[in-house]
Design a protein around this motif. Structure first.
Motif, PDB file in Angstrom:
ATOM      1  N   ARG A  46       0.840   0.367  -4.595  1.00  0.00           N
ATOM      2  CA  ARG A  46       0.937  -0.023  -3.182  1.00  0.00           C
ATOM      3  C   ARG A  46       2.138  -0.936  -2.998  1.00  0.00           C
ATOM      4  NH1 ARG A  46      -4.027   1.002  -4.623  1.00  0.00           N
ATOM      5  NH2 ARG A  46      -5.289   2.266  -3.227  1.00  0.00           N
ATOM      6  N   THR A  47       3.024  -0.561  -2.081  1.00  0.00           N
ATOM      7  CA  THR A  47       4.317  -1.226  -1.965  1.00  0.00           C
ATOM      8  C   THR A  47       4.747  -1.312  -0.504  1.00  0.00           C
ATOM      9  OG1 THR A  47       4.973  -0.273  -4.093  1.00  0.00           O
ATOM     10  CG2 THR A  47       6.726  -1.169  -2.727  1.00  0.00           C
ATOM     11  N   TYR A  48       5.391  -2.427  -0.152  1.00  0.00           N
ATOM     12  CA  TYR A  48       6.038  -2.555   1.153  1.00  0.00           C
ATOM     13  C   TYR A  48       7.545  -2.476   0.966  1.00  0.00           C
ATOM     14  CZ  TYR A  48       1.944  -3.912   3.917  1.00  0.00           C
ATOM     15  OH  TYR A  48       0.747  -3.914   4.579  1.00  0.00           O
ATOM     16  N   ALA A  49       8.212  -1.818   1.929  1.00  0.00           N
ATOM     17  CA  ALA A  49       9.674  -1.755   1.955  1.00  0.00           C
ATOM     18  C   ALA A  49      10.143  -2.125   3.348  1.00  0.00           C
ATOM     19  CB  ALA A  49      10.158  -0.357   1.582  1.00  0.00           C
ATOM     20  N   LEU A  50      11.330  -2.734   3.416  1.00  0.00           N
ATOM     21  CA  LEU A  50      11.903  -3.143   4.697  1.00  0.00           C
ATOM     22  C   LEU A  50      13.386  -2.809   4.689  1.00  0.00           C
ATOM     23  CD1 LEU A  50      11.582  -4.800   7.402  1.00  0.00           C
ATOM     24  CD2 LEU A  50      12.295  -6.796   6.066  1.00  0.00           C
ATOM     25  N   VAL A  65       6.035   0.778  10.645  1.00  0.00           N
ATOM     26  CA  VAL A  65       6.252   0.056  11.897  1.00  0.00           C
ATOM     27  C   VAL A  65       7.751   0.062  12.159  1.00  0.00           C
ATOM     28  CG1 VAL A  65       5.919  -2.071  13.202  1.00  0.00           C
ATOM     29  CG2 VAL A  65       4.281  -1.446  11.408  1.00  0.00           C
ATOM     30  N   VAL A  66       8.149   0.613  13.301  1.00  0.00           N
ATOM     31  CA  VAL A  66       9.558   0.686  13.673  1.00  0.00           C
ATOM     32  C   VAL A  66       9.834  -0.357  14.743  1.00  0.00           C
ATOM     33  CG1 VAL A  66      11.402   2.102  14.639  1.00  0.00           C
ATOM     34  CG2 VAL A  66       9.695   3.124  13.106  1.00  0.00           C
ATOM     35  N   TYR A  67      10.895  -1.164  14.521  1.00  0.00           N
ATOM     36  CA  TYR A  67      11.311  -2.169  15.493  1.00  0.00           C
ATOM     37  C   TYR A  67      12.627  -1.716  16.116  1.00  0.00           C
ATOM     38  CZ  TYR A  67       7.773  -5.105  13.324  1.00  0.00           C
ATOM     39  OH  TYR A  67       6.582  -5.605  12.844  1.00  0.00           O
ATOM     40  N   LEU A  91       9.452  -1.331   8.721  1.00  0.00           N
ATOM     41  CA  LEU A  91       8.595  -1.889   7.677  1.00  0.00           C
ATOM     42  C   LEU A  91       7.663  -0.762   7.260  1.00  0.00           C
ATOM     43  CD1 LEU A  91       7.515  -4.444   6.108  1.00  0.00           C
ATOM     44  CD2 LEU A  91       5.772  -4.569   7.897  1.00  0.00           C
ATOM     45  N   VAL A  92       7.680  -0.426   5.986  1.00  0.00           N
ATOM     46  CA  VAL A  92       6.954   0.746   5.499  1.00  0.00           C
ATOM     47  C   VAL A  92       5.979   0.336   4.400  1.00  0.00           C
ATOM     48  CG1 VAL A  92       7.169   3.061   4.524  1.00  0.00           C
ATOM     49  CG2 VAL A  92       9.007   2.138   5.959  1.00  0.00           C
ATOM     50  N   ARG A  93       4.746   0.818   4.521  1.00  0.00           N
ATOM     51  CA  ARG A  93       3.804   0.663   3.411  1.00  0.00           C
ATOM     52  C   ARG A  93       3.696   2.004   2.707  1.00  0.00           C
ATOM     53  NH1 ARG A  93      -2.403   0.034   2.346  1.00  0.00           N
ATOM     54  NH2 ARG A  93      -2.630   1.463   4.111  1.00  0.00           N
ATOM     55  N   LEU A  94       3.953   1.981   1.392  1.00  0.00           N
ATOM     56  CA  LEU A  94       3.936   3.206   0.594  1.00  0.00           C
ATOM     57  C   LEU A  94       2.803   3.165  -0.420  1.00  0.00           C
ATOM     58  CD1 LEU A  94       7.263   2.104   0.571  1.00  0.00           C
ATOM     59  CD2 LEU A  94       7.431   4.563   0.191  1.00  0.00           C
ATOM     60  N   ILE A  95       2.241   4.336  -0.664  1.00  0.00           N
ATOM     61  CA  ILE A  95       1.265   4.518  -1.742  1.00  0.00           C
ATOM     62  C   ILE A  95       1.669   5.780  -2.485  1.00  0.00           C
ATOM     63  CG2 ILE A  95      -1.151   4.934  -2.322  1.00  0.00           C
ATOM     64  CD1 ILE A  95      -1.912   3.359   0.179  1.00  0.00           C
ATOM     65  N   ASP A  96       1.821   5.665  -3.793  1.00  0.00           N
ATOM     66  CA  ASP A  96       2.334   6.786  -4.600  1.00  0.00           C
ATOM     67  C   ASP A  96       3.664   7.288  -4.045  1.00  0.00           C
ATOM     68  OD1 ASP A  96       0.234   6.742  -6.410  1.00  0.00           O
ATOM     69  OD2 ASP A  96      -1.002   8.080  -5.188  1.00  0.00           O
ATOM     70  N   ARG A  97       4.520   6.325  -3.628  1.00  0.00           N
ATOM     71  CA  ARG A  97       5.897   6.577  -3.166  1.00  0.00           C
ATOM     72  C   ARG A  97       5.962   7.366  -1.846  1.00  0.00           C
ATOM     73  NH1 ARG A  97       6.270   7.661  -8.795  1.00  0.00           N
ATOM     74  NH2 ARG A  97       7.234   5.906  -9.903  1.00  0.00           N
ATOM     75  N   THR A  98       4.852   7.472  -1.128  1.00  0.00           N
ATOM     76  CA  THR A  98       4.834   8.142   0.163  1.00  0.00           C
ATOM     77  C   THR A  98       4.401   7.153   1.236  1.00  0.00           C
ATOM     78  OG1 THR A  98       4.313  10.284  -0.832  1.00  0.00           O
ATOM     79  CG2 THR A  98       3.829  10.035   1.503  1.00  0.00           C
ATOM     80  N   PHE A 127      12.100 -12.088   4.155  1.00  0.00           N
ATOM     81  CA  PHE A 127      11.553 -11.793   5.476  1.00  0.00           C
ATOM     82  C   PHE A 127      10.187 -11.106   5.444  1.00  0.00           C
ATOM     83  CE2 PHE A 127      16.156 -11.991   6.392  1.00  0.00           C
ATOM     84  CZ  PHE A 127      16.127 -12.993   7.358  1.00  0.00           C
ATOM     85  N   PHE A 128       9.773 -10.585   4.287  1.00  0.00           N
ATOM     86  CA  PHE A 128       8.477  -9.915   4.240  1.00  0.00           C
ATOM     87  C   PHE A 128       7.803 -10.172   2.901  1.00  0.00           C
ATOM     88  CE2 PHE A 128      11.153  -7.040   1.970  1.00  0.00           C
ATOM     89  CZ  PHE A 128      10.365  -6.132   1.265  1.00  0.00           C
TER      90      PHE A 128
END
Length: 372
Positions: free
Chosen positions: A272-276, A369-371, A357-364, A252-253
């Motif tokens: 740089r990481t995205y999490a869902l 974006v909240v749906y 949907l979260v974009r993280l940098i250095d685990r922060t 989905f992402f």
């Protein structure tokens, strides 16, 4: 190359609030730069991909005064990174997605000069909606959520509205109203700019223009020439019924060309990481996300701050997405009966879930974006 230059001269990024940095210089103080050799052939620069290098680079060019004049994401193809530039440049650096830094040594010249065909040059037009600001070359991030300019330059945009418009010349464009870098902005995209990357379930959208985008989509704008023109689009996420998919929601992402994807049950990368995932808890600066199988041991605990750029998109209403604060994030409404003794969750259609949907940098988390 002339076609790209002609196209780039037409589609301006229009900032409705504040100054956007859609492409900007990374901060290089954290690492000693290695050297790479490159070949400049009439404005088209080719860099050989070394073993261990990321598939994607952010290339930045500077004038003799050290001011950023070009920044763009490039991907390796057949062991080479290739990009086209215009104007005169005195130095070039590349920023690896794995946080390696490279000084680029250009063969046969100390400056890169690529002159477009005068016959194909087009003066910067003004869109039917008047231009209010143009991103400037700057080393100072405008939003405290971002520690480095490259973090801000690669920020995702949340689509509010897509409209068909035109330049004063009559040439058609798409005017995108987006939330990006913590502000609302209007971005003009030419009709021949297309979606270059998309999640697996929306792979059919690749090659389509901006008209297929809709409210709630999250997009990365691949820009050129200091972020002023959109060269391509990457669809990071489209609101979906993720509970009908795989446990990791991986279809989905996508991280696109500028980020990785986090996997439930694995340590989150420092890159740089995205999490869902489904928001099951929020406490003391930690957001807890569950996967599709509801197993507590696989949950992600994501750190956020008061400065984290936050947007909320209410899918159940007709309200437009809006800029919020991290304090406004709410967890899903999951009754106790849905949890077992080990905090595993059995999902139910009767419960209300909030997806992040979260974009993280250095685990922060730097963007959320909240749906709802």
């Amino acid at each position: 190359m002339n076609k790209l230059i002609k196209a780039a001269a037409k589609a301006a990024v229009i900032a409705a609030a504040g100054t956007l940095i859609l492409a900007a210089v990374p901060a290089y103080a954290k690492a000693e730069a290695a050297s790479l050799n490159a070949v400049n052939n009439n404005g088209t620069v080719t860099i050989e991909q070394r073993e261990g290098m990321s598939e994607n680079l952010i290339v930045t060019c500077f004038d003799k005064d050290g001011i950023l004049t070009y920044a763009s994401a490039v991907s390796a193809e057949s062991g080479q990174y290739t990009f086209s530039v215009q104007g005169t440049y005195s130095s070039v650096k590349a920023f690896d997605i794995n946080k390696e830094v490279y000084n680029i040594s250009i063969t046969e010249t100390t400056e890169i000069t690529a002159s477009p065909d005068p016959a194909e040059q087009t003066p910067n037009p003004t869109a039917a909606v008047s231009e209010t600001a143009v991103p400037s070359a700057t080393r100072k991030p405008i939003n405290p959520s971002y520690q480095e300019e490259i973090d801000q330059a690669t920020a995702p945009g949340l689509i509010k509205k897509v409209e068909y418009s035109s330049l004063e010349s009559g040439e058609p464009i798409y005017k995108l109203t987006v939330l990006i870098q913590g502000v609302e902005a209007e971005v003009a995209v030419e009709t021949d700019r297309v979606i270059e990357k998309a999640p697996a379930v929306y792979s059919d959208l690749m090659g389509e223009d901006a008209s297929v985008l809709r409210r709630g989509d999250v997009v990365y704008f691949r820009t050129d020439i200091s972020g002023r023109y959109v060269r391509g689009l990457e669809l990071i996420y489209r609101p979906s019924d993720i509970l009908q998919g795989s446990a990791n929601y991986s279809e989905f992402f996508t991280g696109g060309s500028i980020a990785h994807k986090a996997e439930f049950g694995s340590r989150i990368s420092s890159e740089r990481t995205y999490a869902l995932g489904i928001i099951t808890d929020k406490n003391n600066g930690i957001l807890t996300l569950y996967s599709g199988d509801g197993i507590a041991d696989k949950a992600m605990e994501i750190e956020y701050t008061k400065d984290t750029v936050t947007y909320i998109c209410e899918l159940s209403s007709r309200e437009e997405p809006y800029i919020a604060s991290s304090s406004e994030i709410s967890k899903s409404s999951i009754p106790k009966r849905s949890y077992d003794d080990d905090d595993n969750i059995t999902y139910s259609d009767d419960d209300e879930y909030r997806i992040a949907l979260v974009r993280l940098i250095d685990r922060t988390a730097v963007d959320i974006v909240v749906y709802e």
